[in-house]
Motif scaffolding. Structure first.
Motif: not given
Ligand code: ATP
Ligand code: ATP
Ligand code: MG
Ligand code: MG
Lengths: 334, 357, 319, 509
Positions: D107, D114, D110-112, C180, C170, C176, C174, D104-105
Motif C-alpha cells: 500500500k 502498483r 490508501l492506494k495499492i 478484493r 477510486y 486493496p 485503486k 496481500a497488497e
C-alpha cells in the motif's frame, strides 16, 4: 386507517342504522386530494350523526384498478346504505355493481353514470379554475403564466380551459404555457417542467397534477429562496402548506368533494337519495371555489375575483370546459 | 430424487406458514388482532363463491405474466419487460375487440391472437438487440416498458379514441366474460380467461419439454457455446424465446382487456401485472405448475387482503406477507439445513456408537 | 431562445434528475462487483426515501432546522444498509436466488414503509418536510456566463453524487479493498484461495449498496418530492440498474449514463417549451429518453459484461 | 529424515462418499514428491485438505513437526504452503500483478502501491526464472504464462512448500520443459514440492519419491530410482498392467476426405492466426497436428466446423466445399468433432447424459418427428451408447455435470463416433485423463480409422501425436510447415520444427 375491534365478515349486518362507505381510487385516502377530501366529508357526516367508524362509516382502499369492483361489491354485500365511488375511473365498475345490487344506493364522484340507483356527483372545476386564472392573469409581472396538468384527459382539460379563460379575461396578452406530465406521480417531472417554465420567466404556475404537482412546489420554493418572484396555484385543497416555508402558494382552487359527499350522505339518510340524478356542484353551491388562504393576493385582484365570481354565478359568464368551448370563448373576447 | 421432491413441496408450504407468522407479528406490532386478521383474510379468499371467483379472476393475468417471465428465464434471459408487453397486448386486444364486428368464433380468437402478437413484437426488440448487438436485455426491456406506457396512451387517445380516459367496451363477440361463471360466483368478474391461462401453462410445458424447439431453447439457456457447437442458431433462439415470452405477456394484457375490464384506461403509471409476474415466476420456480400455484396464492392473498380492510388492517400487510413468503422460499437451503441437522444428528449419534465397538 | 439559454435551463434539470440515479447506480455497482445481483435497488431507495422523510420530519420537530435533511440522509444511509441485510443474509449465507430476493425486497420495502407511515402518522402519506435540500446558486461561479449552467440553480447533492462517483471509482479500482471486492465478484474461489473472506466481502458490498440506495432515496425525497407516499419512488431504482449496466459496472460510466438519462429526460420535458421541439407530438418527446438510451446501447456502447460470478452463490469447494 | 509436511491417516468424506480414506503422505524437505492416482482417486481432495479448503473428518497434519489445524487457505499461506490448482484460480480480467498481490497488497496511503507491486513481481520472477508480463491481463496470456502466474502467487507469499495439481495437463511440451526447470530451480532454492501428474514420464524425470492412491485409499510410497519403471508406476496406480505404449496397426489411406487449400482465418482480435494453411486427410488415416499452442489450432478447427468465418481459401469435404457453412450444415456433411473444451462446447452440463447424446441429432428422426421430441428414443440411444463405450454413469438420466471428466469425455466420443462422420476431429481428446482412459480413447480413434474414417488429431502431447498418428503435420504460425512420418521422426525434430526451424536444418542444430 379505520381501526376497529368489531369484526364484520362482510356477510351482512343485522344491526339497524345508517351505513355509508366509500371506495378510494388508487391514490388512497391520504392523497391530499379528492380521496382525502371525500373521506373528510364522510367523517364529518359520521361524527355529526353519531356513527361509529368501521361499522357506521368506512372506506376501502384500492391498490389497483381491478380492485374497484370487489371493493364496491364488498360494501354492497355488507348492505351499506350509501356506497360512494371516488373518481371517474370507477364509473364502469359502479355501473356494473349497481346493476347487481339494485337495492343499494351508489354515488360516483367526478362522472355521470346513468343508473336508477346511482347518483352522480360532478363539479364545475372550470369555474373554480377560472377564478384562479383571474388571479394569475393579474398577478403575473412577466405576462407569462403556466399550467401543469397530470394526464391529458377530459377532466384535467376542464381545469386547463377554465384557467386559460380566466387569464385571458383579465390579461389577453398573457402567454400561457401548457404542459402535461402524463403522470400524476412523478414529482421529478413536475419539478423539471416547472423549472423550464420559471426559467422562461413564467412567474405563476397552476397545477392540476396530483403528486407531480409536488415537484412544482419544490421548484417554486427553491426559486423563491434564491430571490426569484414566483408563485404556484394549488389545486383540489387549500395547498398553502405545500408552499411553506417560502410561502409560494398564491392561492388554490378548491374542490369541495367533502361538502358534496356530506350533502349527498345527508340527503340519503333523510330519504332523499338523488336516485339517477346528476348533482352538479359549481361556484354557486360552493362545490368549487378559490381557497380561503388569500393573503398573497392583492386587494384589487381579490375584488376582481369577487366580481367574476358573481358574474359566473349569475350566469353572465359561461366558463369553457373543453378545448372547443375555449376557442369559442376566446373568440367572444375579441 | 424422492428427497428433492419432498423438499420441493415442503419448502413452499413451510414458507407460506412462516410468511403468515411474520404477518401475524406485524399485525400484533401494529395493534391488530392477527386471529381476526387471518380469519378475515381466509374468508376473503375462500369464504364465498364470490371471493373464489375473484381470486381466479385475478390469477389469470398473473399466470400469463408469470409464464412469460419463466419462459425467458428457462432460456437464460431475464424479461423484465413483461409490463410493457402486457400494455401493448391489452391495447391491441381492446382495439380488435372494439373495431371489428365478427362472430365470436372468429372475433375472440382474433383479439387474443392480436394481443399475443403485439406482446411478441414488443418483446422481440430486446431479443433482437441482444442477439445482434449484445445489448443487455434488462436495460432494453426496462426502456421498452416506459415506451409502451407512453405509446399505448398516445394510441388510445389518438387512434382508438377515448372518452373519460377509457375506451369504449369491447364487443360481446370479443369478450371473455362468462355470465355463467359470474352467476356461479355471485357476480365476481371471473371470466373464461382462467381456462386459457391453465391451457397456456400446459402449452408452456409442452413447448419446453416435449418439442424439438424446447430442447434447443433450454440448451441455449444452459450453455450458449455448446448450443452453437451443436448447430443451433443461438441468436435465433434468443429472439424466439423473447417472442414466445412476449406472447404470454400479451395474453396477460388480453385477460385484462377482454376479461376483467373489457376496455382500456389511460395509464398514468404501470399496471404492476408484469412486475408481479416476476415474483410469480420465481416463486413458482419457473415451472408451469409452480407458476399456476404461485399465481393463485398471489391472487388469493391480494383479494383476501382487500377484505382485511373490513376490520381496518391496511392492505400493505399483504405485500409484507408475500415478500416474506418469497424470501423464505428463496432461502430454502437454510430450511433444508435445519431439517437435515435434526435428522443427521440422530444418524450421527448412531454412527458414533457403532465406531465405539 | 438561444442555444445557451436552453442549456441554462436543461443542464440544472439534468443534474437534479441524475443525482439520485447516480447514487443508486453506485450502490448497485458495489453489490454486483462483489457478486450479488441487486434488483433490490428500488426497494432500497424506497426505504431511503421513507427513512429520510421520517427523520427529516422528526429532526425538524426537534428544532434542528436546516441541518435536519442532511442528518436525515445519514440516517437513511444506515437504514438502507441495515435493510439490505434482507438481501445479504439469504443471498450470501443461504444461497438464495438473488433476483428472487430483489423482487421480494422491492415488495417488502413498499409494504413496510407504508405500513410504518400509517403506524407513525395515522395516514398513508407523510406531510411535507419543512426543511429541505434546496437548489443553490454557487457563489461567484453562478455568475459566469456559460459556466453558470453548472452552478446556478443546482442542488449540492448533485455535486455530492458526482463526487461520490469519483470516490467509488477510486475505491473500486485503486485500493486493496476494491481489488478484493472485484476478485470476489469475478472468481470467488480464487479469492478464497488467496485468503480473502468471500462472505465478508459480499456482506460489505451489499451493505454499501444498501447505504447508497438509502442515500439515493433520501436525496430524492428531501430535495424533490419532499414527502413520502407509496408513489414517491416509482421506477427510479430500475433506471439506476439500467444506468449501472449502461455504465458497464464502472462508477464513472454509471455516472455518465445517469447524466445521459437526466439530460435526455430534461430535453424531453423541456422540449415542449422550446421552439421547434414544441412542434413534435408529445409522445415522441416522452419516449425520447428511453429510445435514445436503446440507440446508444445498440450503436455505441455495445456489449456489457457483468462481473463473472454475479448472481452465483459461492459454495466452498464446488467446481 | 526431516519432514516438512506429514499428513497422517487423513479421511475426507463428501456426504456418504469417502474421497480420502486413511491416507498418509509425508513430504521431505527439498524433495519433489509425486502424487499419483487415476481420475477421481482423491488427489485434489487430499491437497485441498492440506491447503485448508476442506476440513478432514479424521487424521492429523503436521507442518515442520508441529501439529496444525489448517482451517483456511490463510492458515496455509501463513504456514508457507502454496498451491497451484488443477483449475487455475486466476481472475481473468485482472492483470498478472493484480492476481499475484491479491490479498496481500502493498500500500501507498490508501492506494495499492502498483509500482512496488510490479517491482516485487519482477524481482521474484527474475529470481526463479518465471518470465511474465506484469501488466498483461490474464485473459490475454497463454496457459503457460498463466501457470507461471500461479506459481508466482505462491512465491510472492513466501511459500516454501508448493503443491502442483496437474500442472502439465494444459501445457505444451516446451512449457513442460520449462516447468521442470522451474521446479528444479525451486528445489535448489530450498523449497519442497508435491506434484500431482498423470504423466509417468514426468514423475520418472523429476520426482524423488511417489505416493500412489487408488479410489481414495493409500497404496504406497516408493522411491523413484533406477529400479523404477513407468509400467510399475502404472500398475501401482490402476492395479493392473497398462499397455500405454501400444503399437497400432498400419494405416491404409483411401480417397481424399478433407482438403484445405490456402486457408486464412482471423482470431477474435482480427489477427490472421491461420494464414495460408494447406492440409489434406484421406479416409483411413489419422493426421496429427503438432504445434505450439496459439499457432492457429483453435481457429483451424473452428473454421472447419463452421464456428468461425474463414477469410479466404477453401475447405473441401469429399470434394464439396464446406467453407463458411453453418455448424449444422458442416455436421450434416459428415464432420464429427470432439471439442477441446468439453465443458464449454462439448456438453450441456445441466442436461442429462441422454439429452447430451443427441446434441447434434435431436431434430432428426427418430428423436424428433414433426417438431415433437421422442425422449423415449433418445434414452434408448443413450443406453446403447453408454453400454458400448463403457460410460460410467448411474443412469442416462444423470446430469452430465455429475460425471467425472473421463466419463464426460467418453460420452462425447461415443456421441461423435456413433454418427459415423467421414471426418472426425479430435482436439486434445485426452487432456487431464489418466492412463487407463487415454488408452481407451486412443483405441477408439484407431478403430475409427480402421472403419475408413479420416481423423484429425490435435494435441500438445507430442508423445500422443507420435503414437497415434499415421502422418504428422507441423503447424507453425498458421501454416503447415512440414508433413512427417511418425516412424521417421522424433520429439526433438518435431519440437524444432514447431518452434519455426526449417526441415533441412534439423540435422545441423
Ligand atoms: N466437492 C465435492 N463434493 C462431492 N464429492 C467430491 C467433491 N470433490 C471431489 N469429490 C469426490 O472425490 C473424488 C476425488 O476427487 P478428486 O478431485 O480429489 O480426484 P483427483 O484424484 O484429483 O482426480 P483427477 O486426477 O481427475 O484430478 C471424486 O471422485 C469425487 O467423487
Ligand atoms: N461439486 C461436486 N458435487 C458433487 N459431486 C461431485 C462434485 N465434483 C465432483 N463430483 C463427483 O466427482 C466425480 C469425479 O469428479 P472429478 O471432477 O474428480 O473427476 P475428474 O475425472 O477428476 O474430472 P476432471 O478431469 O474434470 O478433473 C464425479 O463422479 C462426480 O459425481
Ligand atoms: Mg479432478
Ligand atoms: Mg484432481
Amino acid at each position: 386507517g379505520g381501526n376497529d375491534d368489531s369484526k364484520d365478515s362482510g356477510g351482512g349486518n343485522e344491526k339497524e342504522g345508517f351505513k355509508v362507505g366509500m371506495v378510494t381510487d388508487t391514490g388512497g385516502v391520504d392523497d391530499k386530494s379528492f380521496n382525502q377530501s371525500a373521506w373528510e366529508g364522510i367523517q364529518k357526516f359520521g361524527k355529526d350523526n353519531d356513527l361509529k367508524e368501521g361499522t357506521g362509516y368506512k372506506y376501502l382502499q384500492s391498490a389497483k384498478q381491478s380492485d374497484y369492483q370487489p371493493n364496491l361489491q364488498q360494501l354492497a354485500r355488507a348492505k351499506y346504505d350509501l356506497i360512494l365511488g371516488i373518481g371517474f375511473l370507477m364509473a364502469e365498475d359502479i355501473g356494473k355493481v349497481a346493476d347487481q345490487f339494485k337495492d343499494n344506493n351508489f354515488a360516483l364522484v367526478d362522472m355521470v353514470v346513468d343508473k336508477p340507483n346511482v347518483a352522480s356527483i360532478v363539479f364545475k372545476e372550470n369555474e373554480g379554475s377560472f377564478l384562479v386564472g383571474v388571479v394569475a392573469g393579474l398577478t403575473t409581472k412577466s405576462d407569462k403564466v403556466g399550467f401543469v396538468g397530470g394526464v391529458n384527459s377530459d377532466l384535467i382539460k376542464k381545469f386547463e380551459n377554465g384557467f386559460k379563460a380566466g387569464v385571458k379575461a383579465v390579461n389577453p396578452d398573457a402567454d400561457i404555457e401548457i404542459q402535461y406530465a402524463e403522470d400524476f406521480n412523478a414529482a421529478e417531472k413536475g419539478q423539471a417542467i416547472a423549472s423550464g417554465m420559471y426559467g422562461k420567466k413564467v412567474d405563476v404556475i397552476y397545477h392540476a397534477a396530483g403528486g407531480t404537482g409536488q415537484g412544482v412546489f419544490t421548484e417554486a420554493k427553491n426559486r423563491k429562496k434564491n430571490g426569484e418572484d414566483v408563485w404556484v396555484i394549488g389545486v383540489d385543497r387549500d395547498q398553502v402548506e405545500e408552499g411553506m416555508p417560502e410561502n409560494v402558494t398564491l392561492t388554490s382552487m378548491v374542490k369541495r368533494v367533502d361538502t358534496a359527499v356530506e350533502q349527498v350522505s345527508k340527503d340519503t339518510k333523510d330519504g332523499n337519495f338523488p336516485a339517477g340524478k346528476v348533482v352538479e356542484f359549481g361556484l354557486k353551491d360552493g362545490g368549487v371555489d378559490i381557497a380561503p388562504s388569500q393573503d398573497n393576493i392583492k386587494e384589487d385582484v381579490l375584488t376582481k375575483v369577487e366580481d367574476y365570481k358573481k358574474q359566473i354565478i349569475d350566469g353572465k359568464i359561461t366558463v369553457p370546459g373543453t378545448d372547443d368551448e375555449f376557442k369559442e370563448y376566446e373568440a367572444s373576447l375579441k | 430424487m424422492k428427497l428433492e421432491r419432498f423438499y420441493g413441496i415442503l419448502i413452499p408450504i413451510l414458507s407460506i406458514i412462516l410468511g403468515m407468522v411474520v404477518g401475524a407479528i406485524v399485525m400484533l406490532a401494529g395493534g391488530y388482532n392477527p386471529i381476526d386478521g387471518f380469519d378475515q383474510l381466509f374468508y376473503g379468499i375462500f369464504g364465498e363463491p364470490y371471493s373464489i371467483g375473484e381470486t381466479l379472476r385475478a390469477a389469470a393475468p398473473l399466470i400469463f405474466a408469470g409464464l412469460a417471465v419463466a419462459f425467458a428465464f428457462r432460456t437464460g434471459l431475464f424479461n423484465i419487460g413483461v409490463e410493457g408487453q402486457v400494455l401493448v397486448g391489452w391495447m391491441v386486444a381492446v382495439w380488435i375487440g372494439i373495431e371489428f364486428d365478427l362472430p365470436t368464433a372468429i372475433h375472440l380468437p382474433l383479439a387474443l391472437i392480436g394481443a399475443g402478437l403485439a406482446g411478441a413484437l414488443w418483446a422481440s426488440i430486446p431479443g433482437i438487440l441482444k442477439a445482434k448487438f449484445h445489448v443487455h436485455e434488462v436495460i432494453t426491456s426496462i426502456m421498452m416498458n416506459y415506451i409502451a406506457l407512453y405509446v399505448t396512451n398516445d394510441i388510445l387517445r389518438h387512434v382508438i379514441g377515448i372518452e373519460n380516459e377509457r375506451t369504449e367496451s369491447v364487443k360481446e363477440s370479443a369478450s371473455l366474460a362468462s355470465p355463467f361463471l359470474q352467476e356461479l360466483t355471485d357476480f365476481s368478474r371471473l371470466h373464461n380467461g382462467i381456462f386459457i391461462a391453465v391451457l397456456a401453462a400446459l402449452v408452456f410445458w409442452f413447448i419446453l419439454w416435449k418439442t424439438t424447439l424446447g430442447y434447443e431453447l433450454r440448451a441455449v439457456g444452459f450453455n450458449k457455446s455448446a448450443a452453437e457447437y451443436a448447430g443451433m442458431g443461438v441468436n435465433k433462439n434468443i429472439v424466439l424465446s423473447f417472442v414466445i415470452s412476449g406472447v404470454f405477456a400479451g395474453l396477460a394484457g388480453a385477460m385484462e382487456g377482454l376479461g376483467t375490464f373489457q376496455n382500456m384506461t389511460l395509464n398514468a403509471s404501470f399496471t404492476g401485472v408484469g412486475f408481479d409476474g416476476i415474483a410469480v415466476a420465481l416463486l413458482g420456480a419457473n415451472n408451469p405448475i409452480g407458476v399456476v400455484l404461485a399465481a393463485l396464492l398471489f391472487a388469493g392473498l391480494n383479494i383476501g387482503g382487500l377484505s382485511m380492510q373490513q376490520i381496518g388492517i391496511p392492505p400493505e400487510l399483504i405485500k409484507i406477507i408475500i415478500a416474506f413468503i418469497i424470501i423464505f422460499v428463496a432461502s430454502g437451503y437454510a430450511i433444508r439445513l435445519l431439517i437435515e441437522k435434526f435428522t443427521v444428528k440422530k444418524t450421527e449419534a448412531k454412527k458414533v456408537k457403532g465406531a465405539d465397538k | 431562445m438561444g442555444f445557451l439559454e436552453v442549456l441554462y435551463i436543461v443542464v440544472p434539470i439534468a443534474l437534479a434528475y441524475s443525482a439520485p440515479l447516480i447514487i443508486a447506480a453506485l450502490g448497485g455497482i458495489f453489490s454486483e462487483r462483489s457478486g450479488v445481483v441487486n434488483i433490490a435497488l428500488e426497494g432500497l431507495m424506497v426505504m431511503g426515501a421513507f427513512s429520510g422523510i421520517v427523520s427529516a420530519l422528526t429532526l425538524s420537530k426537534m428544532g434542528l432546522g436546516a441541518a435536519s435533511p442532511w442528518l436525515a440522509m445519514l440516517i437513511a444511509i444506515v437504514i438502507g444498509a441495515v435493510f439490505s441485510l434482507f438481501l445479504a443474509i439469504p443471498a450470501i449465507l443461504f444461497r438464495a436466488d438473488q433476483t428472487v430476493l430483489g423482487v421480494a425486497i422491492n415488495m417488502l420495502a413498499v409494504g413496510l414503509a407504508i405500513f410504518l407511515v400509517r403506524a407513525f402518522y395515522g395516514k398513508g402519506q407523510t406531510d411535507s418536510i419543512p426543511n429541505r435540500i434546496s437548489k443553490e446558486n454557487v457563489p461567484f461561479l453562478s455568475d459566469i456566463p456559460v459556466l453558470k449552467m453548472f452552478f446556478a440553480n443546482v442542488y449540492y447533492t448533485s455535486y455530492i453524487a458526482i463526487a461520490l462517483a469519483f470516490v467509488a471509482w477510486y475505491v473500486i479500482f485503486k485500493t486493496p479493498f476494491g481489488l478484493r471486492l472485484r476478485s470476489v465478484g469475478e472468481h470467488p474461489m480464487a479469492a478464497d484461495t488467496m485468503g480473502i473472506n468471500v462472505t465478508k466481502m459480499r456482506f460489505i458490498g451489499v451493505m454499501i449498496s444498501g447505504g447508497f440506495g438509502g442515500l439515493a432515496g433520501a436525496v430524492y425525497a428531501t430535495s424533490i418530492s419532499l414527502n413520502f407516499s407509496v408513489t414517491t419512488i416509482l421506477g427510479q431504482g430500475f433506471l439506476a440498474i439500467a444506468a449501472m449496466i449502461f455504465g458497464k459496472w464502472n462508477p464513472l460510466g454509471a455516472m455518465g449514463a445517469a447524466l445521459f438519462f437526466g439530460f435526455a429526460q430534461a430535453i424531453s420535458i423541456i422540449g415542449q417549451q422550446l421552439p421547434l421541439l414544441d412542434q413534435i407530438p408529445q409522445v415522441y418527446l416522452l419516449i425520447a429518453p428511453y429510445l435514445l438510451t436503446i440507440l446508444a446501447l445498440a450503436g455505441v456502447v455495445g456489449r456489457a459484461d457483468a462481473p463473472k460470478a454475479v448472481g452465483v452463490p459461492y459454495i466452498k469447494g464446488k467446481r | 529424515m526431516e519432514y516438512v509436511i506429514e499428513m497422517l491417516n487423513i479421511r475426507k468424506e463428501f456426504g456418504t462418499f469417502v474421497a480420502n480414506d486413511n491416507i498418509t503422505l509425508q513430504l521431505r524437505k527439498g524433495e519433489i514428491h509425486a502424487l499419483l492416482g487415476e481420475n477421481g482417486a482423491g488427489k485434489s481432495t487430499l491437497m485441498n485438505v492440506l491447503f485448508g479448503l476442506y476440513q478432514p473428518e479424521a487424521g492429523e497434519i503436521r507442518v515442520r513437526g508441529e501439529k496444525v489445524n489448517i482451517t483456511s487457505p490463510n492458515v496455509a499461506n501463513d504456514l508457507g504452503i502454496g498451491m497451484v490448482h488443477q483449475h487455475f484460480m486466476l481472475v481473468q480480467n485482472f492483470t498478472v500483478t493484480e492476481n499475484i498481490i491479491l490479498g496481500a497488497e502493498p500500500k501507498a496511503g490508501l492506494k495499492i502501491d502498483r509500482a512496488a507491486a510490479r517491482e516485487k513481481v519482477r524481482q521474484i520472477s527474475e529470481q526463479y526464472g518465471l518470465a511474465v508480463d506484469p501488466d498483461a491481463k490474464i485473459e490475454d496470456i497463454s496457459v503457460g504464462m498463466q501457470q507461471r502466474v500461479e506459481i508466482l502467487k505462491t512465491l510472492y507469499r513466501g511459500a516454501d512448500i508448493l503443491i502442483f495439481d496437474e500442472p502439465s495437463a494444459v501445457l505444451t511440451p516446451q512449457e513442460i520443459k520449462e516447468l521442470i526447470q522451474i521446479m528444479n530451480r525451486l528445489i535448489a532454492e530450498g523449497k519442497s514440492i508435491i506434484l500431482i501428474t498423470h504423466k509417468l514420464k514426468e514423475i520418472m524425470e523429476v520426482a524423488d519419491r511417489c505416493t500412489t492412491i487408488r479410489r481414495g485409499k493409500y497404496i504406497g510410497t516408493v522411491d523413484i530410482d533406477e529400479t523404477m519403471t513407468q509400467s510399475r508406476l502404472a500398475e501401482m496406480m490402476v492395479g493392473r498392467e497398462v499397455n500405454f505404449n501400444a503399437e497400432y496397426s498400419k494405416a491404409n489411406p483411401q480417397e481424399l476426405v478433407l482438403d484445405i487449400k490456402d486457408l486464412v482465418v482471423k482470431d477474435s482480435r482480427g489477427i490472421k492466426t491461420v494464414d495460408g494453411l494447406n492440409l489434406d486427410i484421406r479416409a483411413g488415416e489419422i493426421v496429427g497436428i503438432a504445434g505450439i499452442d496459439g499457432n492457429g489450432q483453435t481457429e483451424l478447427i473452428e473454421a472447419i466446423t463452421g464456428l468461425r468465418k474463414a477469410d479466404s481459401g477453401e475447405i473441401f469435404l469429399n470434394n464439396k466445399s464446406i467453407k463458411n457453412l453453418k455448424p449444422r450444415k458442416v455436421t450434416e456433411s459428415g464432420v464429427g468433432h470432439i471439442p477441446q473444451d468439453r465443458h464449454k462446447h462439448g456438453l450441456v452440463l445441466d442436461y442429462s447424459i441422454g439429452h447430451n447424446m443427441v446434441l447434434q441429432t435431436y431434430y432428426k428422426q427418430p428423436y424428433s418427428k414433426a417438431g415433437i421430441m421422442n425422449y423415449g428414443q433418445v434414452m434408448e440411444k443413450a443406453k446403447t451408447l453408454i453400454e458400448k463405450f463403457d460410460v460410467r454413469t448411474p443412469s442416462p438420466e444423470t446430469f452430465a455435470r455429475a460425471l467425472s471428466g473421463g466419463n464426460q469425455q467418453k460420452a462425447i466420443i461415443a456421441r461423435e463416433v456413433d454418427r459415423s462422420p467421414d471426418l472426425l476431429i479430435a482436439a486434445q481428446p485426452t487432456r487431464g485423463l489418466d492412463v487407463g482412459a487415454i488408452e481407451f480413447i486412443h483405441e477408439q480413434l484407431v478403430l475409427e480409422r480402421e472403419k475408413g474414417r479420416a481423423v484429425l488429431l490435435i494435441s500438445f502431447e507430442l508423445e500422443e501425436i507420435l503414437q497415434v498418428s499415421d502422418r504428422i503435420a507441423v503447424l507453425y504460425e498458421g501454416r503447415t510447415v512440414a508433413f512427417l512420418d511418425p516412424k521417421e521422426t522424433n520429439e526433438i525434430e518435431l519440437g524444432f520444427l514447431m518452434a519455426g526451424g526449417k526441415k533441412e536444418e534439423v540435422g545441423r542444430s
